[in-house]
Design a protein around this motif. Structure first.
Motif, PDB file in Angstrom:
ATOM      1  N   GLN A  90      38.128  55.865  47.016  1.00  0.00           N
ATOM      2  CA  GLN A  90      38.846  55.028  46.045  1.00  0.00           C
ATOM      3  C   GLN A  90      39.657  55.964  45.158  1.00  0.00           C
ATOM      4  O   GLN A  90      40.305  56.853  45.679  1.00  0.00           O
ATOM      5  CB  GLN A  90      37.851  54.167  45.270  1.00  0.00           C
ATOM      6  N   CYS A 293      34.605  39.119  49.775  1.00  0.00           N
ATOM      7  CA  CYS A 293      34.661  40.465  50.351  1.00  0.00           C
ATOM      8  C   CYS A 293      33.472  40.686  51.278  1.00  0.00           C
ATOM      9  O   CYS A 293      32.457  39.991  51.180  1.00  0.00           O
ATOM     10  CB  CYS A 293      34.718  41.512  49.251  1.00  0.00           C
ATOM     11  N   PRO A 294      33.587  41.646  52.188  1.00  0.00           N
ATOM     12  CA  PRO A 294      32.511  41.853  53.161  1.00  0.00           C
ATOM     13  C   PRO A 294      31.325  42.605  52.579  1.00  0.00           C
ATOM     14  O   PRO A 294      30.348  42.839  53.288  1.00  0.00           O
ATOM     15  CB  PRO A 294      33.191  42.670  54.257  1.00  0.00           C
ATOM     16  N   SER A 295      31.422  43.012  51.319  1.00  0.00           N
ATOM     17  CA  SER A 295      30.419  43.836  50.623  1.00  0.00           C
ATOM     18  C   SER A 295      30.423  45.254  51.186  1.00  0.00           C
ATOM     19  O   SER A 295      30.789  45.474  52.335  1.00  0.00           O
ATOM     20  CB  SER A 295      29.009  43.224  50.649  1.00  0.00           C
ATOM     21  N   CYS A 296      30.024  46.183  50.356  1.00  0.00           N
ATOM     22  CA  CYS A 296      29.941  47.583  50.773  1.00  0.00           C
ATOM     23  C   CYS A 296      28.999  48.272  49.800  1.00  0.00           C
ATOM     24  O   CYS A 296      28.346  47.612  48.981  1.00  0.00           O
ATOM     25  CB  CYS A 296      31.329  48.245  50.796  1.00  0.00           C
ATOM     26  N   ARG A 298      29.486  49.489  47.175  1.00  0.00           N
ATOM     27  CA  ARG A 298      29.832  49.304  45.757  1.00  0.00           C
ATOM     28  C   ARG A 298      29.310  48.000  45.163  1.00  0.00           C
ATOM     29  O   ARG A 298      29.497  47.758  43.973  1.00  0.00           O
ATOM     30  CB  ARG A 298      31.347  49.380  45.592  1.00  0.00           C
ATOM     31  N   VAL A 299      28.706  47.153  45.975  1.00  0.00           N
ATOM     32  CA  VAL A 299      28.160  45.887  45.452  1.00  0.00           C
ATOM     33  C   VAL A 299      27.173  46.197  44.332  1.00  0.00           C
ATOM     34  O   VAL A 299      26.326  47.076  44.465  1.00  0.00           O
ATOM     35  CB  VAL A 299      27.462  45.104  46.584  1.00  0.00           C
ATOM     36  N   MET A 328      34.086  38.279  44.795  1.00  0.00           N
ATOM     37  CA  MET A 328      34.083  39.711  45.116  1.00  0.00           C
ATOM     38  C   MET A 328      32.804  40.376  44.615  1.00  0.00           C
ATOM     39  O   MET A 328      32.243  39.986  43.590  1.00  0.00           O
ATOM     40  CB  MET A 328      35.286  40.405  44.457  1.00  0.00           C
ATOM     41  N   GLY A 329      32.418  41.441  45.315  1.00  0.00           N
ATOM     42  CA  GLY A 329      31.115  42.047  45.067  1.00  0.00           C
ATOM     43  C   GLY A 329      31.039  43.095  43.984  1.00  0.00           C
ATOM     44  O   GLY A 329      29.945  43.542  43.637  1.00  0.00           O
ATOM     45  N   CYS A 330      32.189  43.532  43.427  1.00  0.00           N
ATOM     46  CA  CYS A 330      32.083  44.635  42.466  1.00  0.00           C
ATOM     47  C   CYS A 330      33.190  44.594  41.432  1.00  0.00           C
ATOM     48  O   CYS A 330      34.168  43.853  41.564  1.00  0.00           O
ATOM     49  CB  CYS A 330      32.115  45.976  43.194  1.00  0.00           C
ATOM     50  N   ASN A 333      37.042  46.635  42.656  1.00  0.00           N
ATOM     51  CA  ASN A 333      38.158  45.926  43.277  1.00  0.00           C
ATOM     52  C   ASN A 333      38.239  44.459  42.870  1.00  0.00           C
ATOM     53  O   ASN A 333      39.258  43.809  43.091  1.00  0.00           O
ATOM     54  CB  ASN A 333      38.044  46.008  44.807  1.00  0.00           C
TER      55      ASN A 333
HETATM   56  S1  SF4 Z   1      35.257  44.106  46.536  1.00  0.00           S
HETATM   57 FE1  SF4 Z   1      33.941  45.840  45.976  1.00  0.00          FE
HETATM   58  S2  SF4 Z   1      31.961  45.387  46.939  1.00  0.00           S
HETATM   59 FE2  SF4 Z   1      33.462  44.093  47.931  1.00  0.00          FE
HETATM   60  S3  SF4 Z   1      34.072  45.269  49.750  1.00  0.00           S
HETATM   61 FE3  SF4 Z   1      35.578  45.686  48.117  1.00  0.00          FE
HETATM   62  S4  SF4 Z   1      34.823  47.562  47.135  1.00  0.00           S
HETATM   63 FE4  SF4 Z   1      33.107  46.703  48.357  1.00  0.00          FE
END
Ligand code: SF4
Length: 385
Positions: A90, A293-296, A298-299, A328-330, A333
């Motif tokens: 990032q 989002c698909p999550s990663c 950073r969730v 969104m998970g975080c 973003n």
């Molecule tokens: S929005 Fe955040 S948690 Fe979701 S995939 Fe993007 S970086 Fe990962």
């Protein structure tokens, strides 16, 4: 992988780019990729996720790295898997120096090269990335994303035009990489709207038919809708020879991430065998659109996947209304990726932030968020702004 059938796919004359033990480009089968949704610092869980995805057929597995702690974890992960690894950077592009010796590919987002070390130009930062990638034999992906496009490019185009800034950004980065004599790169142009993915990729190919393309619909959401959206874009592009590697991004729990790989391979096999799903376009074009989002790694709260499902259940009554809800998970973003939605939710550790058409409404606890979101949804349905 149905390589015999796949040989019948038309392919654009893209050059070969080696990513560890696989290569992408028109001389090679289309490679399906996956991404870990585990915390990168949780080495056991991440190794298990890498292996799960590789077993399902992922040719390259991506891992998010944001901190030096993640870099240390990546070094351990590297020791424990032979899978081809890509790293997702990032803002902190300098981490590339630590991760490049450990992975086969580095992905950077042109829209993220502005926030860190603001006095240094993006061209300088790309030079640095090329230097470390070159030293360690890494490929690079220029990953352009609709929700985090280069702000200078965005300003040049009319509000609502997402294609123009994305395309210009990708082409500028290709030009710089060419000038730096670095050819081991591919490009992705992702949007949450499959039609935009089609458009921007087709325009890119008109300018740069030689550059391998990584296809994807970002924040496609939960299956089955997420698979349908990905299929709409990928089917259209693959049958026209566009696309050398792809990822189907789905909001699914960590244990089910292999579904992304299976879905990607099925799309390739179907297109190669002439099995098209043209009706899908109609079904997605109408009504309530939930993107997530698909999550990663950073969730920030693991209930994110449940929250996305709860949002879908709680809004079924509004299925006929042409509105978009983004989940969104975080906080990295989330704010940017929810900008264009009618309602946007992004998760923090204890609170979920809520936004309505770009206006922030506040942060609500995980218990409060659904009723609060429904209030806003009802207001929009009733014609409120
Ligand atoms: S929005 Fe955040 S948690 Fe979701 S995939 Fe993007 S970086 Fe990962």
């Amino acid at each position: 992988m149905a390589q015999d059938t796949e040989a019948q796919l038309p392919r654009n004359p893209t050059r070969s780019v080696q990513i560890g033990t696989v290569a992408i480009g028109h001389d090679h089968p289309i490679v399906v990729q996956g991404m870990c949704a585990t915390k990168t610092a949780d080495v056991d869980a991440t190794v298990a996720q890498v292996e799960q995805l590789a077993r399902a057929g992922a040719g390259v597995v991506r891992i998010a790295v944001d901190t030096h702690r993640d870099c240390q974890a990546l070094a351990e992960i590297r020791q424990r898997t032979e899978a081809n690894l890509a790293v997702d950077l990032q803002e902190n592009y300098r981490l590339a120096a630590d991760v490049a010796p450990l992975v086969e590919k580095v992905r950077y987002n042109p829209g993220h090269l502005f926030h860190h070390e603001r006095r240094r130009t993006w061209q300088d930062k790309v030079r640095f990335l090329v230097e470390v990638a070159g030293q360690h034999g890494c490929a690079i992906r220029v990953g352009v994303n609709c929700g985090s496009v280069d702000p200078a490019k965005r300003e040049k185009y009319a509000e609502g035009d997402s294609t123009g800034p994305m395309l210009e950004s990708a082409l500028d980065h290709c030009e710089l990489l060419d000038r730096l004599d670095f050819t081991r790169y591919c490009v992705s142009l992702k949007d949450s709207d499959p039609q935009q993915v089609i458009e921007v990729n087709r325009l890119f190919v008109l300018e740069r038919p030689d550059v391998p393309l990584h296809l994807g619909v970002t924040e496609a959401g939960m299956p089955p809708e997420g698979i349908v959206k990905s299929r709409i874009a990928m089917e259209h592009l693959l049958r026209r020879g566009i696309g050398d590697t792809l990822r189907v991004s789905l909001t699914v729990p960590v244990a089910e991430k292999h579904v992304e790989i299976e879905a990607g391979q099925r799309i390739i096999d179907d297109v190669a065998a002439g099995r098209f799903h043209d009706d899908d376009r109609e079904s997605i074009a109408k009504g309530l659109n939930i993107i997530s989002c698909p999550s990663c790694s950073r969730v920030e709260n693991e209930t994110f996947i449940d929250l996305a499902r709860q949002v879908r259940e709680a809004t079924r009554y509004a299925a006929e209304h042409a509105l978009t809800i983004a989940v969104m998970g975080c906080r990295v973003n989330g704010p940017g990726e929810t900008d264009d939605a009618d309602l946007g939710l992004w998760c923090g550790p204890k609170f979920v932030n809520l936004k309505c058409r770009g206006r922030t409404l506040g942060a609500f606890s995980y218990e409060e968020i659904l009723p609060r979101m429904k209030e806003e949804l009802d207001r929009l349905i009733a014609g409120g702004e």
